[in-house]
Every structure is written in structure tokens, then in C-alpha cells.
Design a protein around this motif. Structure first.
Motif, PDB file in Angstrom:
ATOM      1  N   LEU A 307      43.042  40.741  38.673  1.00  7.09           N
ATOM      2  CA  LEU A 307      42.500  42.096  38.624  1.00  7.09           C
ATOM      3  C   LEU A 307      41.399  42.251  37.594  1.00  7.09           C
ATOM      4  CD1 LEU A 307      45.625  44.366  39.117  1.00  7.09           C
ATOM      5  CD2 LEU A 307      43.909  43.664  40.765  1.00  7.09           C
ATOM      6  N   LEU A 308      41.463  41.492  36.547  1.00 10.03           N
ATOM      7  CA  LEU A 308      40.370  41.540  35.580  1.00 10.03           C
ATOM      8  C   LEU A 308      39.062  41.127  36.226  1.00 10.03           C
ATOM      9  CD1 LEU A 308      42.087  40.085  32.373  1.00 10.03           C
ATOM     10  CD2 LEU A 308      41.455  42.464  32.839  1.00 10.03           C
ATOM     11  N   ALA A 309      39.140  40.041  37.022  1.00 10.70           N
ATOM     12  CA  ALA A 309      37.939  39.592  37.720  1.00 10.70           C
ATOM     13  C   ALA A 309      37.504  40.605  38.767  1.00 10.70           C
ATOM     14  CB  ALA A 309      38.197  38.228  38.366  1.00 10.70           C
ATOM     15  N   LEU A 310      38.468  41.199  39.455  1.00 11.43           N
ATOM     16  CA  LEU A 310      38.141  42.204  40.468  1.00 11.43           C
ATOM     17  C   LEU A 310      37.499  43.435  39.842  1.00 11.43           C
ATOM     18  CD1 LEU A 310      41.131  42.233  42.985  1.00 11.43           C
ATOM     19  CD2 LEU A 310      38.744  41.764  43.489  1.00 11.43           C
ATOM     20  N   ASN A 311      38.058  43.889  38.735  1.00 17.24           N
ATOM     21  CA  ASN A 311      37.494  45.061  38.057  1.00 17.24           C
ATOM     22  C   ASN A 311      36.062  44.795  37.604  1.00 17.24           C
ATOM     23  OD1 ASN A 311      39.740  46.685  38.376  1.00 17.24           O
ATOM     24  ND2 ASN A 311      40.707  45.930  36.495  1.00 17.24           N
ATOM     25  N   SER A 312      35.830  43.588  37.125  1.00 13.09           N
ATOM     26  CA  SER A 312      34.477  43.235  36.717  1.00 13.09           C
ATOM     27  C   SER A 312      33.527  43.295  37.910  1.00 13.09           C
ATOM     28  CB  SER A 312      34.473  41.830  36.105  1.00 13.09           C
ATOM     29  OG  SER A 312      33.146  41.420  35.809  1.00 13.09           O
ATOM     30  N   LEU A 314      33.985  45.052  40.699  1.00 15.33           N
ATOM     31  CA  LEU A 314      33.861  46.441  41.137  1.00 15.33           C
ATOM     32  C   LEU A 314      32.933  47.230  40.213  1.00 15.33           C
ATOM     33  CD1 LEU A 314      37.568  47.203  42.125  1.00 15.33           C
ATOM     34  CD2 LEU A 314      35.625  46.926  43.653  1.00 15.33           C
ATOM     35  N   ASN A 315      33.032  46.968  38.912  1.00 14.29           N
ATOM     36  CA  ASN A 315      32.135  47.655  37.974  1.00 14.29           C
ATOM     37  C   ASN A 315      30.679  47.300  38.250  1.00 14.29           C
ATOM     38  OD1 ASN A 315      34.246  48.919  36.665  1.00 14.29           O
ATOM     39  ND2 ASN A 315      34.521  47.240  35.193  1.00 14.29           N
ATOM     40  N   TYR A 316      30.432  46.018  38.546  1.00  8.26           N
ATOM     41  CA  TYR A 316      29.066  45.622  38.878  1.00  8.26           C
ATOM     42  C   TYR A 316      28.602  46.329  40.148  1.00  8.26           C
ATOM     43  CZ  TYR A 316      25.363  43.000  41.114  1.00  8.26           C
ATOM     44  OH  TYR A 316      24.215  42.675  41.770  1.00  8.26           O
ATOM     45  N   THR A 317      29.490  46.356  41.167  1.00  4.91           N
ATOM     46  CA  THR A 317      29.132  47.012  42.431  1.00  4.91           C
ATOM     47  C   THR A 317      28.806  48.476  42.210  1.00  4.91           C
ATOM     48  OG1 THR A 317      30.617  45.503  43.600  1.00  4.91           O
ATOM     49  CG2 THR A 317      29.911  47.463  44.786  1.00  4.91           C
ATOM     50  N   ASN A 318      29.608  49.137  41.389  1.00  6.32           N
ATOM     51  CA  ASN A 318      29.386  50.551  41.104  1.00  6.32           C
ATOM     52  C   ASN A 318      28.061  50.763  40.379  1.00  6.32           C
ATOM     53  OD1 ASN A 318      30.266  53.364  40.944  1.00  6.32           O
ATOM     54  ND2 ASN A 318      30.458  52.957  38.752  1.00  6.32           N
ATOM     55  N   ILE A 334      36.562  32.948  38.315  1.00 11.50           N
ATOM     56  CA  ILE A 334      37.169  32.608  39.615  1.00 11.50           C
ATOM     57  C   ILE A 334      36.042  32.326  40.593  1.00 11.50           C
ATOM     58  CG2 ILE A 334      38.639  33.430  41.475  1.00 11.50           C
ATOM     59  CD1 ILE A 334      40.092  35.157  39.455  1.00 11.50           C
ATOM     60  N   VAL A 335      36.098  31.154  41.222  1.00 13.11           N
ATOM     61  CA  VAL A 335      34.987  30.685  42.068  1.00 13.11           C
ATOM     62  C   VAL A 335      34.685  31.659  43.182  1.00 13.11           C
ATOM     63  CG1 VAL A 335      34.240  28.832  43.607  1.00 13.11           C
ATOM     64  CG2 VAL A 335      35.495  28.282  41.510  1.00 13.11           C
ATOM     65  N   GLU A 336      35.731  32.129  43.867  1.00 15.66           N
ATOM     66  CA  GLU A 336      35.510  33.013  45.010  1.00 15.66           C
ATOM     67  C   GLU A 336      34.833  34.317  44.591  1.00 15.66           C
ATOM     68  OE1 GLU A 336      38.563  30.100  46.048  1.00 15.66           O
ATOM     69  OE2 GLU A 336      38.255  31.429  44.331  1.00 15.66           O
ATOM     70  N   PHE A 337      35.309  34.919  43.490  1.00 15.47           N
ATOM     71  CA  PHE A 337      34.720  36.163  43.019  1.00 15.47           C
ATOM     72  C   PHE A 337      33.287  35.950  42.549  1.00 15.47           C
ATOM     73  CE2 PHE A 337      39.003  38.319  41.849  1.00 15.47           C
ATOM     74  CZ  PHE A 337      39.285  38.399  43.202  1.00 15.47           C
ATOM     75  N   ASP A 338      33.038  34.826  41.918  1.00 16.13           N
ATOM     76  CA  ASP A 338      31.688  34.521  41.477  1.00 16.13           C
ATOM     77  C   ASP A 338      30.745  34.436  42.674  1.00 16.13           C
ATOM     78  OD1 ASP A 338      29.949  33.640  39.104  1.00 16.13           O
ATOM     79  OD2 ASP A 338      29.622  32.020  40.565  1.00 16.13           O
ATOM     80  N   HIS A 339      31.218  33.793  43.749  1.00 15.71           N
ATOM     81  CA  HIS A 339      30.405  33.686  44.966  1.00 15.71           C
ATOM     82  C   HIS A 339      30.161  35.066  45.583  1.00 15.71           C
ATOM     83  CE1 HIS A 339      28.786  32.001  48.661  1.00 15.71           C
ATOM     84  NE2 HIS A 339      29.674  32.704  49.346  1.00 15.71           N
ATOM     85  N   ILE A 340      31.225  35.886  45.639  1.00 16.42           N
ATOM     86  CA  ILE A 340      31.077  37.237  46.197  1.00 16.42           C
ATOM     87  C   ILE A 340      30.085  38.051  45.382  1.00 16.42           C
ATOM     88  CG2 ILE A 340      32.292  39.418  46.609  1.00 16.42           C
ATOM     89  CD1 ILE A 340      34.783  37.760  47.242  1.00 16.42           C
ATOM     90  N   GLY A 341      30.186  37.956  44.049  1.00 14.81           N
ATOM     91  CA  GLY A 341      29.278  38.713  43.192  1.00 14.81           C
ATOM     92  C   GLY A 341      27.828  38.346  43.416  1.00 14.81           C
TER      93      GLY A 341
END
Length: 744
Positions: A307-312, A314-318, A334-341
Motif C-alpha cells: 500500500l505504501l507503493a500504491l499510495n505513492s 496514486l499521489n503521483y496520478t492525482n 516494486i517492479v510492477e508499480f514502477d512500470h505502471i508509474g
């Protein structure tokens, strides 16, 4: 949005927790159900095995007991065969012999014995008397003539009480000669044999034993008259009853019977089963709490790491979605979140660009729509203005004294103008249909008037092509129908124009009839032709706009492809329907159905006067006509003067306003598009600056709804659309008469 429709929101941690809880719940429920089924099956199997074991113990004990009695009986019969048959002390010897045997092994002795010789009772040990069985009872047993060396279940009903017994007959054979001297009978009593019942109870480890004969309890380890005994007795008499705390196990006895069935009923408590069920419930409760603990633990892990990675992210998206935001994604462990970002970062860049392009495209589309609307308005005005002169003059000429040939020429001129007006209306109507701005105006009219117009136009057209035009009208010529006369005429024009266009020989036929069902009527319009026909593959597409059938012969005829699309849209607005049947080289048939209401004709044919509020038109009105086109002004003056109206004509809006300062009028006819000042601007000026409430009737070639609404908003009272027709003038005068009357 109402409060009831507000979407409930939850944090991602809560959603994950709920998801995990639901998943674990489903798994737990599944495992619980599976375990429950296994437990139930195991319990049932255990109960079944236990009952089978009980039955086996009961059967084995009974067989063992009978085997011991059988061995004792066979030994006794052999010993008796060695004694002297003619001994005077025979009876004494028998009693002494059996007494000696019973003293040595009382367990192996039967309840009573007796000897048969020559089918008569020869001797008995006397124990039968203690059981209520007399010598006559024993003789009745002998008379049964049972087989030797076989155990029988027998009911002796001539004893007191009736005796239920196991009995076996074996021969006494003289050893020296082999002759049968007699038969030895050994018997075991069943009814009220408490010792036997208690032995069975102990052997089978049961809570109770009952011996049942033909549904009757003949022996029991339970106290007779007790509550438990009464419950068992009620179940035996009514097998549908169930004891909640007892298991009843019936063991049928495999012994030859002379008097019905015999079985042993053993009782088992359900305490063990209840204990297993309690343990199962405890395990389910324990599993539930373990589930909650696991879900909370997993939630903590998710919240701490994922969730820490997800919140980060989501904050960027916002932040990135905010207007004019120009930030970069800092990355994630986290590799997957980094790719999504990173993908989101690229997507946001492409969306700032796409948004700008969308704005440009939207602006261009709005400009194009406005240009199209302006063009249609100008085209409508420019075409309707000369059409007003053509139709107006031709209509006035038809009412003058002309030769037959001149009238024919004027009719052709008028029909051509009407046809050109219909084409113009098609284009404007399709534009309004696209913008969902087309209105349906219901009014009463005589259907035959429409048919006469159609006949006047299409008869000469068909005659020119050498084909026959037929109208078959099955509706009363004087009946009034309530619908939109203009749109109905337009539908028929489009269908008939196509039919005539694509028919080179044969005929075009219009059939009109009414189908009345209760208070609802359907107007059926069938258009048949013997033209080129349409293939089945193209029939499903023919009502789409700008579509023509791909046949070479049809393409040669040409056309815009709007006619049938307009027909379909108009029928949708009128709640009607259309279908087609066609065959290449044979022709086509279009079937139209429109719901309408009908007013049947009276003896006197309807007239204009009878259809309106007043039978007389207003006369001697002072009318100010403001019109910049001379031909249009001429036609308007001619129609007004025909109905005794005094008309003054001004060529511009400014001149009309000056005239209103000098003189009052009863009615103002106002054109719209005029140089220097438009009719709408002049109407606003008259209402706001001159403060005049004189009725203003817009007299305009602008047929778009926006123009009419703008005219009415400016202060106009009524709209007359060019090209002007006599009926339009009459309707306007009736409206004037009705509004003046309502005021006074």
C-alpha cells in the motif's frame, strides 16, 4: 446527484482487507462444508458399522447359545439310545439322568425337555408346567410334525400365557439295531425371558434389548411400563415416529418360523454423535477466529509494503492529473508499480496533447455545425423567397378566368414549385432530424385533400413515363383524421417519387385503408410498383441515410439517398412503422402503418367554417406589411385584399417603424431578413421602445425552429412560413379572431 445515489467510498487497505476476508471466508466455508460432509459420512459409516457389529454380536450369541443346546441335545439322545427299552424303571432313569446332567452343567440345559414315542408324549421333565405349558400344549407341539435337527420359532397358543419358544427335535436311535426309539425335544422360552434379554444386552453393549414377534414385544431388558418402554412401544406400532436421542437397530433372526417374523431390537444412545457434532461446531468457531487473525495479519503486510507503493503511485496520478501539472514519477521499489508509474507518466504526456487536439477538433466541429446551420438558413431563405412568388402567383392565377390550356400550364408551374419545395423541405428536415429538432404538429384534416394533391402531381409524371398511376382509396372522402398533414404528405411524396423514378413500365399504385381496433385506428398506406426491385441483401440498408442500392440500373437513376431515411425517421416520430417486400425484376411493395384518430363524416361535408371557432373571418382590418421583396409583398397584399383587409406596405423595417409612429394598425405582418434592420430587431424595438402591443405576425422564409423561437421571444404573436399559401393566411386570420375574442 441525490444523497441516495452517492457512491460509498473506502480506502484501498479496507478493500484489500475485505477482499482477503471474503476469499478466506469462501475457502473456509468450502472447507467447512467439505469437512462437514466428510464428518457426516464418517459418523454415518461409524454408526452403520456399529449397528452391523451389534447385529453380528446378537446373531453370534444366539447361534452360540443354540449350538450349545444342540450339542447337549445330540449327546443326550445318543446316551438315551444305549439304555434298555424294556426297563421298568425307565421313567425314573430319565429323570435321574437329566437331573444329573443339569447339576453338572446348568448353562447347557434347555428351559424344558420332553420325549415323543409313536407321535405321543412319552415323558417330560416337568419344567413346562412352570412356564404355563400343560401336557396338551406339548402334544400340540408334537402334532406340528416339525423336521428333525432344525431349530424352529413357534408360538404355542394353547398355553397360559401363550408361549414363544425355540424348539428342536432329534431322534433317539438304538445303537445296537439302528431303529428310532423316539424323539427328544429341547426348547428355550422367549417371552418374558429376562435372563436371555439381559445376556443379549451385555453381549451387544446396547442400552436395551427387546425381542419383537410380529410387531409385539415379547421380552425386554427395559422395565415394562417405564417411559422409555412406552416410547419404544409407540415407535414399534408406528414406524414413522423417530426418537431424537435413540438409535433403533433391528436384527432379524435367521431361524425357521412357524408363526411369522421374529427380530431383536437393540437400543443405542446418540451421545457419541452429539459429542462429535459439538466438536465440529467448536472447530468451525475456532477456524473463524483464525480467519480473522490471518486477514488482519495480511492486511498489515499489504498496508506496510504494497500500500505504501500504491499510495505513492496514486499521489503521483492525482498530482499529474491536475491542470498544468508538470511532474515526474520518482519510481517505486516494486517492479510492477514502477512500470505502471512510467507508463502513466507517458500516458499523461500524450493526454495534455490529446486534450488540446480535442479542444481544437471540438471548436472546428462547432464552427462547422454553425456554418452548416447558417448555410441551410440562408439557402432556405434564398430558395423560399422566389418560391413564394412562384407558388403565390400561380395560386392566384388558378383562381382567375383562364383557358383550359392556360390552367393546365399554371397547374404544371404550381406543381413544379411544390415539388421543389418538397426537395428543400427534405434537406432541411433531415438536418433537423440529425439535430433532434423536428417537431410533429397534429391537426384535423380531410385525407382526401392529400390524395388529390398527390394525384395532381404524380398522374402527369407517370403519364410522361408511359406508366399507369393508380390510387385506391378505401377511406370515406369526408372523414377527418388527426395527424401531421405535412409529414404524412412528405412520406407519400418520398415513397411515390422513388416508385416512379425506378419504374419504366407497368404501374405505380397507392392503396389507402383504415384498420380500426376499438378506439385506435391504423392508417395503412401501401405503395406498389413494377419497377427494378431490390435484392434481399440490400433491403436491410435501404433506410439508412445517403445509401443507395448498388444495382447498376438503380445507380443510373441517381438520387441523394435521403428519401427513405427521412421516411423512417418521420414514421418513428409518428409512432408508425414501415416494411418492404421486393424482388429483382418484379417490383417493390412498401407497407406503412400510422396510428391516427378518425372523426367520421356527417351528412354535410365539413367546411373551413365548421372546422374553426368562428364561422366568419375578421374584416376591415388595417394591416401594416413590412417586406423588402416586391413579389412577396404583392402576393401577401393580394391574399389579404381577397379577405377584405386594408393593407399598407413599407419596404424596410425602419420605414415600418416610422409609419407606426404616425398611425395605429390592427395587425403587423413582419418579414425577417431585411437590409439595415431585421424583422426580429424591429419586433424588439416596437415592443420595447414604442411600447406597442399591436399583434405582430412573423412573415418569414426562415423555417428553422431557432429562428421561430427567436422571433417569438422578441415579441411576435404568430409565425407564417414562406412560401405563403392561402390556407396559411386563413389560419392566421382565425388565430387573430380567436385571440381578440378571448381578450374581450
Amino acid at each position: 446527484m441525490s444523497k441516495g445515489n452517492v457512491l460509498k467510498k473506502a480506502s484501498l487497505a479496507d478493500l484489500i482487507f475485505r477482499a482477503i476476508f471474503v476469499i478466506f471466508s469462501i475457502l473456509t466455508v468450502g472447507i467447512t462444508i467439505h469437512t462437514y460432509q466428510l464428518s457426516i459420512n464418517t459418523i454415518n459409516q461409524e454408526v452403520k458399522r456399529n449397528l452391523q457389529q451389534t447385529s453380528s454380536l446378537i446373531t453370534n450369541y444366539l447361534n452360540h447359545r443354540l449350538a450349545i443346546l444342540q450339542i447337549r441335545q445330540d449327546t443326550d439322545a445318543g446316551s438315551l439310545g444305549l439304555t434298555d427299552v424294556h426297563s421298568k424303571d425307565r421313567i425314573f432313569s430319565l429323570e435321574r439322568y437329566f437331573a444329573d446332567m443339569e447339576s453338572k452343567s446348568p448353562y447347557n440345559s434347555p428351559d424344558f425337555r420332553f420325549i415323543e414315542v409313536d407321535n405321543k408324549l412319552y415323558w417330560n421333565d416337568g419344567n413346562n408346567l412352570f412356564l404355563g405349558m400343560t401336557e396338551e400344549s406339548l402334544q400340540s407341539v408334537i402334532d406340528k410334525n416339525i423336521y428333525i435337527n432344525t431349530w424352529y420359532y413357534m408360538l404355542v397358543d394353547n398355553s397360559t400365557p401363550k408361549a414363544h419358544i425355540f424348539i428342536r427335535k432329534t431322534p433317539i436311535v438304538v445303537s445296537s439295531t439302528g431303529h428310532i426309539r423316539g424323539y427328544l425335544y429341547n426348547a428355550a422360552i422367549l417371552n418374558n425371558n429376562l435372563s436371555f434379554a439381559h445376556n443379549l444386552k451385555a453381549v451387544s453393549n446396547s442400552q436395551g434389548i427387546l425381542i419383537i414377534s410380529n410387531g409385539e414385544i415379547i421380552a425386554s431388558s427395559l422395565k415394562k411400563g417405564s417411559e422409555e418402554y412406552k416410547e419404544i412401544e409407540s415407535v414399534i406400532s408406528n414406524p414413522k415416529l423417530i426418537l431424537p436421542n435413540k438409535i433403533l437397530n433391528y436384527t432379524p433372526l435367521n431361524i425357521k418360523s412357524l408363526n411369522g417374523s421374529l427380530s431383536i431390537l437393540s437400543l443405542k444412545n446418540k451421545n457419541n454423535i452429539e459429542q462429535l457434532e459439538q466438536r465440529f461446531i467448536y472447530s468451525v468457531i475456532l477456524s473463524f477466529f483464525v480467519l480473522i487473525a490471518i486477514a488482519v495479519l495480511v492486511r498489515g503486510l499489504f498496508e506496510h509494503k504494497i500500500l505504501l507503493a500504491l499510495n505513492s503511485l496514486l499521489n503521483y496520478t492525482n498530482d499529474a492529473s491536475k491542470k498544468d501539472a508538470n511532474i515526474h514519477y520518482l519510481g517505486s521499489g516494486i517492479v510492477e508499480f514502477d512500470h505502471i508509474g512510467k507508463q502513466l507518466e507517458q500516458t499523461f504526456v500524450e493526454l495534455i496533447e490529446a486534450k488540446e487536439e480535442s479542444h481544437r477538433a471540438q471548436a472546428a466541429a462547432e464552427k462547422s455545425t454553425q456554418v452548416k446551420s447558417d448555410f441551410l438558413a440562408r439557402m432556405s431563405h434564398e430558395i423560399r423567397t422566389p418560391l413564394n412568388g412562384i407558388l403565390g402567383i400561380s395560386s392566384l392565377l388558378k383562381q382567375t378566368n383562364l383557358t383550359v390550356e392556360q390552367k393546365k400550364q399554371i397547374c404544371i408551374l404550381h406543381q413544379g414549385g411544390e415539388h421543389l419545395l418538397a426537395v428543400l423541405n427534405d434537406v432541411l428536415d433531415f438536418s433537423q432530424i440529425e439535430q433532434d429538432k423536428l417537431n410533429i404538429n397534429y391537426e384535423l384534416f380531410v385525407l382526401n385533400d392529400v390524395l388529390e394533391t398527390i394525384n395532381a402531381i404524380y398522374t402527369p409524371l407517370c403519364k410522361e413515363k408511359g406508366i399507369e398511376f393508380i390510387i385506391e382509396n378505401k377511406v370515406n372522402n369526408q372523414d377527418l383524421v388527426n395527424s401531421d398533414q405535412v409529414r404524412l404528405t412528405q412520406i407519400l411524396f418520398n415513397l411515390l417519387s422513388n416508385a416512379v423514378k425506378f419504374t419504366e413500365h407497368g404501374h405505380v399504385k397507392l392503396t389507402v385503408c383504415l384498420d380500426t381496433q376499438g378506439s385506435q385506428s391504423l392508417l395503412n398506406l401501401n405503395v406498389d410498383d413494377t419497377g427494378l426491385g431490390i435484392c434481399s441483401d440490400e433491403q436491410s440498408r435501404m433506410f439508412e441515410p445517403f445509401v443507395q442500392v448498388e444495382s447498376t440500373d438503380i445507380r443510373k437513376v441517381g438520387g441523394s439517398g435521403l428519401g427513405l431515411a427521412i421516411v423512417k425517421q418521420l414514421l418513428d416520430l409518428l409512432y408508425g412503422s414501415i416494411c418492404v417486400k421486393s424482388e429483382l425484376g418484379v417490383g417493390s411493395s412498401f407497407y406503412v402503418k400510422i396510428p391516427i384518430s378518425v372523426i367520421e363524416a356527417t351528412e354535410d361535408p365539413p367546411s373551413i367554417e365548421s372546422l374553426n371557432v368562428e364561422s366568419q373571418l375578421p374584416t376591415n382590418l388595417n394591416v401594416l406589411l413590412i417586406e423588402d421583396n416586391k413579389s412577396n409583398a404583392y402576393i401577401a397584399k393580394a391574399y389579404c385584399q381577397k379577405y377584405n383587409l386594408k393593407v399598407e406596405w413599407e419596404i424596410s423595417a425602419k420605414a415600418g417603424i416610422e409609419r407606426l409612429r404616425e398611425k395605429s394598425f390592427d395587425l403587423i405582418l413582419m418579414d425577417n431578413q431585411m437590409p439595415e434592420m431585421s424583422g426580429i430587431e424591429a419586433t424588439k424595438y416596437i415592443r420595447r421602445e414604442l411600447n406597442l402591443m399591436t399583434p405582430i405576425y412573423a412573415y418569414t422564409a426562415d423555417v428553422l425552429k431557432e429562428a421561430s423561437d427567436e422571433f417569438l421571444s422578441a415579441g411576435a404573436n404568430y409565425i407564417i412560413t414562406k412560401p405563403i399559401k392561402e390556407k396559411s393566411i386563413l389560419d392566421a386570420l382565425f388565430f387573430y379572431k380567436s385571440t381578440i375574442r378571448s381578450k374581450y
